[in-house]
Motif scaffolding. Structure first.
Motif, PDB file in Angstrom:
ATOM      1  N   SER A  71       0.822  -1.217   0.000  1.00 53.69           N
ATOM      2  CA  SER A  71       0.000   0.000   0.000  1.00 53.69           C
ATOM      3  C   SER A  71       0.853   1.263   0.000  1.00 53.69           C
ATOM      4  O   SER A  71       0.528   2.249  -0.666  1.00 53.69           O
ATOM      5  CB  SER A  71      -0.927   0.007   1.216  1.00 53.69           C
ATOM      6  OG  SER A  71      -1.981  -0.914   1.046  1.00 53.69           O
ATOM      7  N   ARG A  72       1.953   1.232   0.737  1.00 54.11           N
ATOM      8  CA  ARG A  72       2.778   2.442   0.840  1.00 54.11           C
ATOM      9  C   ARG A  72       3.461   2.795  -0.479  1.00 54.11           C
ATOM     10  O   ARG A  72       3.939   3.932  -0.645  1.00 54.11           O
ATOM     11  CB  ARG A  72       3.817   2.273   1.946  1.00 54.11           C
ATOM     12  CG  ARG A  72       4.885   1.230   1.683  1.00 54.11           C
ATOM     13  CD  ARG A  72       5.941   1.263   2.769  1.00 54.11           C
ATOM     14  NE  ARG A  72       7.021   0.322   2.533  1.00 54.11           N
ATOM     15  CZ  ARG A  72       7.067  -0.907   3.015  1.00 54.11           C
ATOM     16  NH1 ARG A  72       6.072  -1.352   3.782  1.00 54.11           N
ATOM     17  NH2 ARG A  72       8.100  -1.695   2.758  1.00 54.11           N
ATOM     18  N   LYS A  73       3.531   1.844  -1.406  1.00 52.50           N
ATOM     19  CA  LYS A  73       4.149   2.106  -2.707  1.00 52.50           C
ATOM     20  C   LYS A  73       3.179   2.809  -3.665  1.00 52.50           C
ATOM     21  O   LYS A  73       3.605   3.337  -4.699  1.00 52.50           O
ATOM     22  CB  LYS A  73       4.629   0.799  -3.334  1.00 52.50           C
ATOM     23  CG  LYS A  73       5.729   0.093  -2.549  1.00 52.50           C
ATOM     24  CD  LYS A  73       7.026   0.873  -2.575  1.00 52.50           C
ATOM     25  CE  LYS A  73       8.151   0.083  -1.916  1.00 52.50           C
ATOM     26  NZ  LYS A  73       9.443   0.821  -1.943  1.00 52.50           N
ATOM     27  N   VAL A  74       1.888   2.783  -3.341  1.00 53.68           N
ATOM     28  CA  VAL A  74       0.884   3.427  -4.196  1.00 53.68           C
ATOM     29  C   VAL A  74       0.487   4.731  -3.507  1.00 53.68           C
ATOM     30  O   VAL A  74      -0.482   4.788  -2.752  1.00 53.68           O
ATOM     31  CB  VAL A  74      -0.336   2.512  -4.424  1.00 53.68           C
ATOM     32  CG1 VAL A  74      -1.266   3.114  -5.477  1.00 53.68           C
ATOM     33  CG2 VAL A  74       0.097   1.116  -4.846  1.00 53.68           C
ATOM     34  N   ARG A  75       1.233   5.764  -3.785  1.00 54.52           N
ATOM     35  CA  ARG A  75       1.037   7.041  -3.106  1.00 54.52           C
ATOM     36  C   ARG A  75      -0.068   7.863  -3.763  1.00 54.52           C
ATOM     37  O   ARG A  75      -0.378   7.675  -4.947  1.00 54.52           O
ATOM     38  CB  ARG A  75       2.344   7.828  -3.092  1.00 54.52           C
ATOM     39  CG  ARG A  75       3.420   7.200  -2.207  1.00 54.52           C
ATOM     40  CD  ARG A  75       4.715   7.987  -2.260  1.00 54.52           C
ATOM     41  NE  ARG A  75       5.382   7.828  -3.539  1.00 54.52           N
ATOM     42  CZ  ARG A  75       6.485   8.488  -3.879  1.00 54.52           C
ATOM     43  NH1 ARG A  75       7.013   9.375  -3.041  1.00 54.52           N
ATOM     44  NH2 ARG A  75       7.046   8.287  -5.058  1.00 54.52           N
ATOM     45  N   THR A  76      -0.633   8.753  -2.998  1.00 55.30           N
ATOM     46  CA  THR A  76      -1.710   9.602  -3.507  1.00 55.30           C
ATOM     47  C   THR A  76      -1.248  10.395  -4.728  1.00 55.30           C
ATOM     48  O   THR A  76      -0.175  11.003  -4.718  1.00 55.30           O
ATOM     49  CB  THR A  76      -2.181  10.575  -2.416  1.00 55.30           C
ATOM     50  OG1 THR A  76      -2.643   9.828  -1.289  1.00 55.30           O
ATOM     51  CG2 THR A  76      -3.313  11.452  -2.922  1.00 55.30           C
ATOM     52  N   GLY A  77      -2.080  10.345  -5.776  1.00 59.94           N
ATOM     53  CA  GLY A  77      -1.765  11.084  -6.985  1.00 59.94           C
ATOM     54  C   GLY A  77      -0.738  10.421  -7.876  1.00 59.94           C
ATOM     55  O   GLY A  77      -0.221  11.051  -8.803  1.00 59.94           O
ATOM     56  N   ARG A  78      -0.430   9.134  -7.622  1.00 63.91           N
ATOM     57  CA  ARG A  78       0.566   8.428  -8.414  1.00 63.91           C
ATOM     58  C   ARG A  78      -0.015   7.153  -9.004  1.00 63.91           C
ATOM     59  O   ARG A  78      -0.916   6.539  -8.434  1.00 63.91           O
ATOM     60  CB  ARG A  78       1.779   8.059  -7.552  1.00 63.91           C
ATOM     61  CG  ARG A  78       2.527   9.243  -7.000  1.00 63.91           C
ATOM     62  CD  ARG A  78       3.290  10.000  -8.069  1.00 63.91           C
ATOM     63  NE  ARG A  78       4.287   9.153  -8.710  1.00 63.91           N
ATOM     64  CZ  ARG A  78       5.522   8.960  -8.233  1.00 63.91           C
ATOM     65  NH1 ARG A  78       5.890   9.570  -7.112  1.00 63.91           N
ATOM     66  NH2 ARG A  78       6.379   8.214  -8.886  1.00 63.91           N
ATOM     67  N   ALA A  79       0.523   6.734 -10.156  1.00 67.38           N
ATOM     68  CA  ALA A  79       0.157   5.469 -10.792  1.00 67.38           C
ATOM     69  C   ALA A  79       1.352   4.517 -10.713  1.00 67.38           C
ATOM     70  O   ALA A  79       2.511   4.948 -10.773  1.00 67.38           O
ATOM     71  CB  ALA A  79      -0.250   5.688 -12.241  1.00 67.38           C
ATOM     72  N   VAL A  80       1.068   3.228 -10.566  1.00 69.46           N
ATOM     73  CA  VAL A  80       2.107   2.204 -10.395  1.00 69.46           C
ATOM     74  C   VAL A  80       1.798   1.032 -11.309  1.00 69.46           C
ATOM     75  O   VAL A  80       0.635   0.610 -11.420  1.00 69.46           O
ATOM     76  CB  VAL A  80       2.173   1.729  -8.923  1.00 69.46           C
ATOM     77  CG1 VAL A  80       3.171   0.582  -8.764  1.00 69.46           C
ATOM     78  CG2 VAL A  80       2.550   2.874  -8.004  1.00 69.46           C
ATOM     79  N   ALA A  81       2.819   0.494 -11.952  1.00 70.93           N
ATOM     80  CA  ALA A  81       2.649  -0.678 -12.812  1.00 70.93           C
ATOM     81  C   ALA A  81       2.859  -1.957 -12.018  1.00 70.93           C
ATOM     82  O   ALA A  81       3.792  -2.069 -11.222  1.00 70.93           O
ATOM     83  CB  ALA A  81       3.646  -0.627 -13.969  1.00 70.93           C
TER      84      ALA A  81
END
Length: 384
Positions: free
Chosen positions: A49-59
């Motif tokens: 969860s901590r890797k998906v920060r607010t306002g960011r997209a993650v692959a």
């Protein structure tokens, strides 16, 4: 146990040979377990969860399906097929604006369900835009982002794993997230088979595991071992992790491991203790279409000692110990995977009944990998 080719040759019968493309394990007539995919109709962690920060997209990915995660300004996480419906550019390269995700190329905007909310340069009546991309059901729990890659109609009826020790004031949790270049089944076998402790002799010293009992059901295999430390040099982190357990010479502790498809758990209860010294939950999520690489997510819940602050001081040593053990396990399972690839089939000669049982469970609950490399779907379809 199945009869081997050598046994058939000794009895005067001709051995049966299968080509690597047959998908069968030699001598068994069963589908090669390494050609069985993880069943998609479960909740799988795909990110911390901590890797998906607010306002960011993650692959991220599940079994060759590329997935874009993004957290909106309100804090909600969404999961979309990681390809823009326009030019197929990854949406994980996009920009989060409020509650939508814009493709980085032409700024097409997507809602959390995968539908297109805006094409900036398309006037009303100028053609019919596509409906969008697939949206995946998402849940956050235990510091992880879970997606449901299978039939979306089954998501609401499928429970997340239950981890009562997580968040308990009696335990502190250490999380793990590592890529391992092997089929997920090797990971299940590795943890369930405690006879491989010789591999860790330089870290834990001399351990004598004794299988007490095991139970096999349609979706699960559980085994309990009596562990005795009988000498040898042992890592300080091992002593701290087990507190009054396997760190002491001559100690006898009970280790219970369970594959409850598709997850795995481990509990260590020290001698005369009322609760586990630690509890481990793990999931092995296939990343590529052929499922020869998986991402291991682990939650190690460690019992807090009576002395306040002692676990905080011991944390770095415990972390180094667990990382070293995992590195040794990863070395072994990746070597198994390389052998499978070199030989083109599973030539393992397993003699431990417990591992034969877990192979049956994984084979029965998984889905065959289709020739193209993707997984056979069970009624799933894009939600967009």
């Amino acid at each position: 146990m199945t009869e081997t080719d050598s046994e058939r040759a000794g009895s005067g019968r001709q051995p049966v040979h299968h080509s690597p493309d047959s998908g069968l394990s030699p001598g068994s007539g069963l589908l090669d377990l390494r050609r069985v995919g993880a069943h998609p109709d479960f909740w799988y962690p795909v990110a911390l969860s901590r890797k998906v920060r607010t306002g960011r997209a993650v692959a991220t990915a599940f079994a060759g399906e590329r997935i874009a995660l993004y957290r909106t300004e309100s804090g909600t996480v969404h999961a979309l097929e990681d390809r823009c419906a326009h030019r197929q550019v990854p949406l994980s390269m996009g920009v989060v604006e409020g509650e939508t995700l814009r493709c980085c190329y032409h700024a097409w905007a997507y809602r959390g369900d995968g539908r297109i909310s805006q094409i900036p340069y398309l006037s009303k009546g100028d053609g019919r835009p596509p409906r969008g991309v697939r949206g995946y059901p998402v849940r956050e729990a235990y510091g992880l982002v879970f997606v449901f890659p299978g039939d979306p109609e089954k998501a609401a009826l499928t429970a997340l794993p239950e981890l009562p020790a997580f968040g308990s004031p009696a335990y502190k949790t250490m999380s793990f997230s590592r890529t391992v270049h092997c089929h997920y089944s090797f990971m299940h076998e590795n943890l369930l088979d405690m006879n491989h402790q010789f591999l860790h002799r330089g870290v834990v010293g001399k351990l004598h595991p004794q299988l007490l009992d095991s139970r096999t059901q349609a979706r699960s295999v559980e085994a309990s071992y009596l562990f005795k430390h009988v000498g040898g040099k042992r890592n300080r982190g091992a002593e701290l992790l087990a507190t009054e357990g396997t760190g002491r010479r001559g100690s006898a502790d009970v280790l219970t491991i369970r594959t409850d498809y598709p997850y795995q758990t481990l509990d260590l209860v020290p001698q005369n203790a009322e609760r586990p010294a630690f509890r481990l939950w793990a999931a092995y999520v296939p990343e590529d279409a052929e499922q020869r690489t998986c991402h291991a997510y682990g939650l190690l819940m460690i019992a807090k000692p009576r002395v306040p602050g002692a676990l905080h001081l011991a944390w770095p040593l415990i972390r180094r110990f667990t990382e070293r053990v995992f590195a040794e396990d990863r070395m072994a399972v990746e070597a198994e995977q390389r052998a499978w690839e070199e030989q083109g089939e599973d030539r393992n000669h397993e003699v431990f009944p417990l591992i034969l049982d877990v192979r049956k469970v994984l084979r029965a609950n998984g889905v065959p990998l289709v020739p193209s490399g993707g997984t056979a779907r069970c009624g799933s379809a894009p939600g967009a």
